[in-house]
Design a protein around this motif. Structure first.
Motif, PDB file in Angstrom:
ATOM      1  N   LEU A   1       0.913  -1.279   0.100  1.00 45.49           N
ATOM      2  CA  LEU A   1       0.069   0.053   0.062  1.00 45.49           C
ATOM      3  C   LEU A   1       0.906   1.161  -0.307  1.00 45.49           C
ATOM      4  CD1 LEU A   1      -2.769   1.348   0.319  1.00 45.49           C
ATOM      5  CD2 LEU A   1      -2.529   1.220   2.648  1.00 45.49           C
ATOM      6  N   GLU A   2       1.895   1.361   0.598  1.00 51.55           N
ATOM      7  CA  GLU A   2       2.769   2.669   0.864  1.00 51.55           C
ATOM      8  C   GLU A   2       3.395   2.835  -0.536  1.00 51.55           C
ATOM      9  OE1 GLU A   2       2.275   4.747   3.087  1.00 51.55           O
ATOM     10  OE2 GLU A   2       0.776   3.330   3.836  1.00 51.55           O
ATOM     11  N   GLU A   3       3.895   1.696  -1.115  1.00 47.72           N
ATOM     12  CA  GLU A   3       4.382   1.973  -2.503  1.00 47.72           C
ATOM     13  C   GLU A   3       3.342   2.608  -3.671  1.00 47.72           C
ATOM     14  OE1 GLU A   3       7.422   1.880  -5.586  1.00 47.72           O
ATOM     15  OE2 GLU A   3       7.320   1.870  -3.374  1.00 47.72           O
ATOM     16  N   VAL A   4       1.998   2.213  -3.618  1.00 47.95           N
ATOM     17  CA  VAL A   4       1.180   2.553  -4.194  1.00 47.95           C
ATOM     18  C   VAL A   4       0.809   4.252  -3.854  1.00 47.95           C
ATOM     19  CG1 VAL A   4      -1.230   2.857  -4.888  1.00 47.95           C
ATOM     20  CG2 VAL A   4      -0.064   0.433  -4.657  1.00 47.95           C
ATOM     21  N   ARG A   5       1.167   4.295  -2.529  1.00 45.72           N
ATOM     22  CA  ARG A   5       0.748   5.787  -1.893  1.00 45.72           C
ATOM     23  C   ARG A   5       2.020   6.757  -2.582  1.00 45.72           C
ATOM     24  NH1 ARG A   5      -2.311   6.708   2.143  1.00 45.72           N
ATOM     25  NH2 ARG A   5      -2.058   4.425   3.220  1.00 45.72           N
ATOM     26  N   ARG A   6       3.046   6.277  -2.566  1.00 43.39           N
ATOM     27  CA  ARG A   6       4.288   7.222  -2.449  1.00 43.39           C
ATOM     28  C   ARG A   6       4.628   7.522  -4.092  1.00 43.39           C
ATOM     29  NH1 ARG A   6       8.818   5.806  -4.303  1.00 43.39           N
ATOM     30  NH2 ARG A   6       9.494   3.611  -4.743  1.00 43.39           N
ATOM     31  N   ARG A   7       4.140   6.416  -5.059  1.00 36.55           N
ATOM     32  CA  ARG A   7       4.540   6.456  -6.397  1.00 36.55           C
ATOM     33  C   ARG A   7       3.895   7.549  -7.112  1.00 36.55           C
ATOM     34  NH1 ARG A   7       6.929   2.731 -10.208  1.00 36.55           N
ATOM     35  NH2 ARG A   7       7.642   1.350  -8.434  1.00 36.55           N
ATOM     36  N   THR A   8       4.401   8.355  -8.124  1.00 35.85           N
ATOM     37  CA  THR A   8       3.792   9.201  -8.922  1.00 35.85           C
ATOM     38  C   THR A   8       4.071   8.973 -10.244  1.00 35.85           C
ATOM     39  OG1 THR A   8       5.772  10.686  -8.736  1.00 35.85           O
ATOM     40  CG2 THR A   8       4.359  10.881  -7.274  1.00 35.85           C
ATOM     41  N   ASP A   9       4.951   8.010 -10.812  1.00 31.28           N
ATOM     42  CA  ASP A   9       5.401   7.605 -12.107  1.00 31.28           C
ATOM     43  C   ASP A   9       4.917   6.300 -12.194  1.00 31.28           C
ATOM     44  OD1 ASP A   9       6.097   7.394 -14.524  1.00 31.28           O
ATOM     45  OD2 ASP A   9       8.319   7.506 -14.164  1.00 31.28           O
ATOM     46  N   PHE A  10       4.042   5.960 -13.106  1.00 29.22           N
ATOM     47  CA  PHE A  10       3.493   4.437 -13.483  1.00 29.22           C
ATOM     48  C   PHE A  10       3.661   4.227 -14.999  1.00 29.22           C
ATOM     49  CE2 PHE A  10       1.081   6.282  -9.691  1.00 29.22           C
ATOM     50  CZ  PHE A  10       1.191   5.176  -8.831  1.00 29.22           C
ATOM     51  N   SER A  11       4.702   4.731 -15.415  1.00 27.77           N
ATOM     52  CA  SER A  11       5.166   4.494 -16.711  1.00 27.77           C
ATOM     53  C   SER A  11       6.207   3.389 -16.814  1.00 27.77           C
ATOM     54  CB  SER A  11       5.674   5.875 -17.370  1.00 27.77           C
ATOM     55  OG  SER A  11       6.887   6.352 -16.818  1.00 27.77           O
ATOM     56  N   GLY A  12       6.422   2.536 -15.949  1.00 27.45           N
ATOM     57  CA  GLY A  12       7.805   1.915 -16.086  1.00 27.45           C
ATOM     58  C   GLY A  12       7.342   0.445 -16.669  1.00 27.45           C
ATOM     59  N   ASP A  13       7.307  -0.511 -15.943  1.00 26.08           N
ATOM     60  CA  ASP A  13       7.108  -1.983 -16.289  1.00 26.08           C
ATOM     61  C   ASP A  13       5.688  -2.173 -16.399  1.00 26.08           C
ATOM     62  OD1 ASP A  13       6.294  -2.282 -13.441  1.00 26.08           O
ATOM     63  OD2 ASP A  13       8.315  -3.442 -13.198  1.00 26.08           O
ATOM     64  N   GLU A  14       5.283  -3.291 -16.784  1.00 24.86           N
ATOM     65  CA  GLU A  14       3.889  -3.709 -16.699  1.00 24.86           C
ATOM     66  C   GLU A  14       3.042  -3.837 -15.601  1.00 24.86           C
ATOM     67  OE1 GLU A  14       0.377  -4.673 -18.856  1.00 24.86           O
ATOM     68  OE2 GLU A  14       2.455  -4.412 -19.635  1.00 24.86           O
ATOM     69  N   GLU A  15       3.721  -4.226 -14.296  1.00 21.66           N
ATOM     70  CA  GLU A  15       2.933  -3.825 -12.993  1.00 21.66           C
ATOM     71  C   GLU A  15       2.849  -2.175 -12.799  1.00 21.66           C
ATOM     72  OE1 GLU A  15       4.744  -5.848  -9.783  1.00 21.66           O
ATOM     73  OE2 GLU A  15       4.569  -7.806 -10.728  1.00 21.66           O
ATOM     74  N   ALA A  16       3.711  -1.434 -12.975  1.00 20.20           N
ATOM     75  CA  ALA A  16       3.553  -0.056 -12.942  1.00 20.20           C
ATOM     76  C   ALA A  16       2.270   0.604 -13.494  1.00 20.20           C
ATOM     77  CB  ALA A  16       4.585   0.473 -13.073  1.00 20.20           C
ATOM     78  N   HIS A  17       2.403  -0.212 -15.106  1.00 15.82           N
ATOM     79  CA  HIS A  17       0.965   0.295 -15.835  1.00 15.82           C
ATOM     80  C   HIS A  17      -0.109  -0.325 -14.892  1.00 15.82           C
ATOM     81  CE1 HIS A  17       3.055   2.060 -19.453  1.00 15.82           C
ATOM     82  NE2 HIS A  17       4.088   1.121 -19.270  1.00 15.82           N
ATOM     83  N   THR A  18      -0.493  -1.431 -14.595  1.00 13.31           N
ATOM     84  CA  THR A  18      -1.425  -1.844 -13.960  1.00 13.31           C
ATOM     85  C   THR A  18      -1.950  -1.136 -12.865  1.00 13.31           C
ATOM     86  OG1 THR A  18      -0.916  -4.257 -14.933  1.00 13.31           O
ATOM     87  CG2 THR A  18      -2.474  -4.078 -13.027  1.00 13.31           C
ATOM     88  N   VAL A  19      -0.949  -0.740 -12.016  1.00 15.27           N
ATOM     89  CA  VAL A  19      -1.293  -0.153 -10.687  1.00 15.27           C
ATOM     90  C   VAL A  19      -1.774   1.372 -11.187  1.00 15.27           C
ATOM     91  CG1 VAL A  19      -0.536   1.074  -8.580  1.00 15.27           C
ATOM     92  CG2 VAL A  19       0.194  -1.237  -9.356  1.00 15.27           C
ATOM     93  N   GLY A  20      -1.140   2.023 -12.314  1.00 11.04           N
ATOM     94  CA  GLY A  20      -1.730   3.270 -12.625  1.00 11.04           C
ATOM     95  C   GLY A  20      -2.877   3.195 -13.087  1.00 11.04           C
ATOM     96  N   ALA A  21      -3.247   2.059 -14.164  1.00 13.41           N
ATOM     97  CA  ALA A  21      -4.558   1.813 -14.350  1.00 13.41           C
ATOM     98  C   ALA A  21      -5.592   1.849 -13.270  1.00 13.41           C
ATOM     99  CB  ALA A  21      -4.458   0.826 -15.455  1.00 13.41           C
ATOM    100  N   ALA A  22      -5.394   0.943 -12.487  1.00 10.66           N
ATOM    101  CA  ALA A  22      -6.205   0.885 -11.308  1.00 10.66           C
ATOM    102  C   ALA A  22      -6.691   2.103 -10.586  1.00 10.66           C
ATOM    103  CB  ALA A  22      -5.670  -0.208 -10.262  1.00 10.66           C
ATOM    104  N   LEU A  23      -5.675   2.902 -10.369  1.00 12.15           N
ATOM    105  CA  LEU A  23      -5.698   4.151  -9.765  1.00 12.15           C
ATOM    106  C   LEU A  23      -6.636   5.268 -10.789  1.00 12.15           C
ATOM    107  CD1 LEU A  23      -2.007   4.847  -8.535  1.00 12.15           C
ATOM    108  CD2 LEU A  23      -4.262   4.470  -7.079  1.00 12.15           C
ATOM    109  N   ARG A  24      -6.227   5.263 -11.793  1.00 13.45           N
ATOM    110  CA  ARG A  24      -7.138   6.048 -12.941  1.00 13.45           C
ATOM    111  C   ARG A  24      -8.568   5.279 -12.802  1.00 13.45           C
ATOM    112  NH1 ARG A  24      -2.532   5.104 -15.768  1.00 13.45           N
ATOM    113  NH2 ARG A  24      -3.843   3.644 -17.407  1.00 13.45           N
ATOM    114  N   LEU A  25      -8.803   4.357 -13.023  1.00 15.46           N
ATOM    115  CA  LEU A  25     -10.168   3.850 -12.879  1.00 15.46           C
ATOM    116  C   LEU A  25     -10.912   4.193 -11.561  1.00 15.46           C
ATOM    117  CD1 LEU A  25      -9.926   0.218 -14.509  1.00 15.46           C
ATOM    118  CD2 LEU A  25     -11.232   2.306 -15.315  1.00 15.46           C
TER     119      LEU A  25
END
Length: 274
Positions: free
Chosen positions: A69-93
């Motif tokens: 959870l804290e990694e999701v909270r602190r991260r601002t860039d989700f343009s890295g690997d596939e997992e980062a894209h997935t987390v970014g997509a979940a936040l946007r949704l």
């Protein structure tokens, strides 16, 4: 799920399956406990924001990106690997879902297209539309028979008609069917799980069961693990009364666990620990 037959309200009929009424009542009590907490009277916006973050984390975990959870909270860039894209997509949704409540009951297919557009972030040629025959589906964690494009189109239209018509089914039942049907169909080339869980959130909030969106079912779906989630989904796909009841009960338990999560956040805020 079949949407044809003599019963004019097939979703309401699901409410009479064994154990479903008990699940509906248990969910209502869990939600009421959160809304009755004294912190909700003064700081509900904070609870909503935290529930959104935790819900997005849970949804991403079910799609293969199980971040702390804290990694999701602190991260601002989700343009890295596939997992980062997935987390970014979940936040946007999660953020987008709240903007689509007024459209859902009039045009659910439009909302689903928008959710996929937001999740995919324009990375695909097929973004925002149901897949056609021969187009691949990238949903590796859901290993169930894949309906063809004709069946997908027909069942999506049937689901849309049920949502537009409304009915007397409890919010839990409607949310479970929307979630299960979208995962069973996997109508888009990617991000079907994320879209299905965002649509479930829209139903729960728009129905009035959880109007402030503080009971993140995604947390509860993720907590028992992907194996339990997919086993319950198989019950839905089976179409049997027992399987459908199992899936609805699973979704009910997920909402209860989400409510428990937000109750814990309320308690932490009350103690000054968060």
């Amino acid at each position: 799920m079949s949407t044809t037959g003599a019963n004019a309200d097939p979703l309401a009929a699901l409410g009479s399956l064994p154990g479903v009424a008990e699940s509906v009542e248990s969910v209502r009590k869990a939600v009421d406990r959160v809304y009755g907490h004294r912190i909700m009277r003064r700081r509900s916006n904070e609870i909503t924001s935290e529930a959104a973050l935790r819900g997005a984390r849970g949804s991403a975990a079910l799609s293969g990106a199980d971040w702390a959870l804290e990694e999701v909270r602190r991260r601002t860039d989700f343009s890295g690997d596939e997992e980062a894209h997935t987390v970014g997509a979940a936040l946007r949704l999660t953020a987008e879902a709240g903007q689509l409540l007024s459209i859902w009951r009039q045009s659910p297919l439009r909302v689903l297209a928008r959710l996929h557009l937001v999740a995919a972030a324009g990375q695909e040629d097929t973004v925002g539309r149901p897949r056609q025959d021969g187009e691949p589906v990238d949903e590796p964690l859901v290993e169930l028979p894949l309906p063809d494009a004709t069946e997908v189109a027909g069942r999506l239209e049937g689901l849309s008609q049920l949502i537009i018509a409304g009915g007397s089914a409890p919010a839990l039942v409607t949310a479970a069917v929307v979630h299960g049907e979208l995962l069973a169909l996997r109508p888009f080339g990617t991000h079907n799980g994320l879209v299905a869980r965002a649509a479930e959130r829209i139903v729960l909030v728009g129905s009035g069961l959880d109007p402030k969106s503080v009971c993140p079912a995604e947390v509860g779906h993720a907590e028992p693990g992907r194996a339990a989630y997919l086993a319950a989904l198989e019950g839905y796909v089976s179409g049997t009364p027992e399987g459908m009841a199992t899936w609805i009960a699973h979704c009910g338990r997920a909402i209860e666990l989400g409510a428990r999560e937000s109750t814990a956040v309320c308690e932490a805020l009350q103690r000054g620990a968060a």
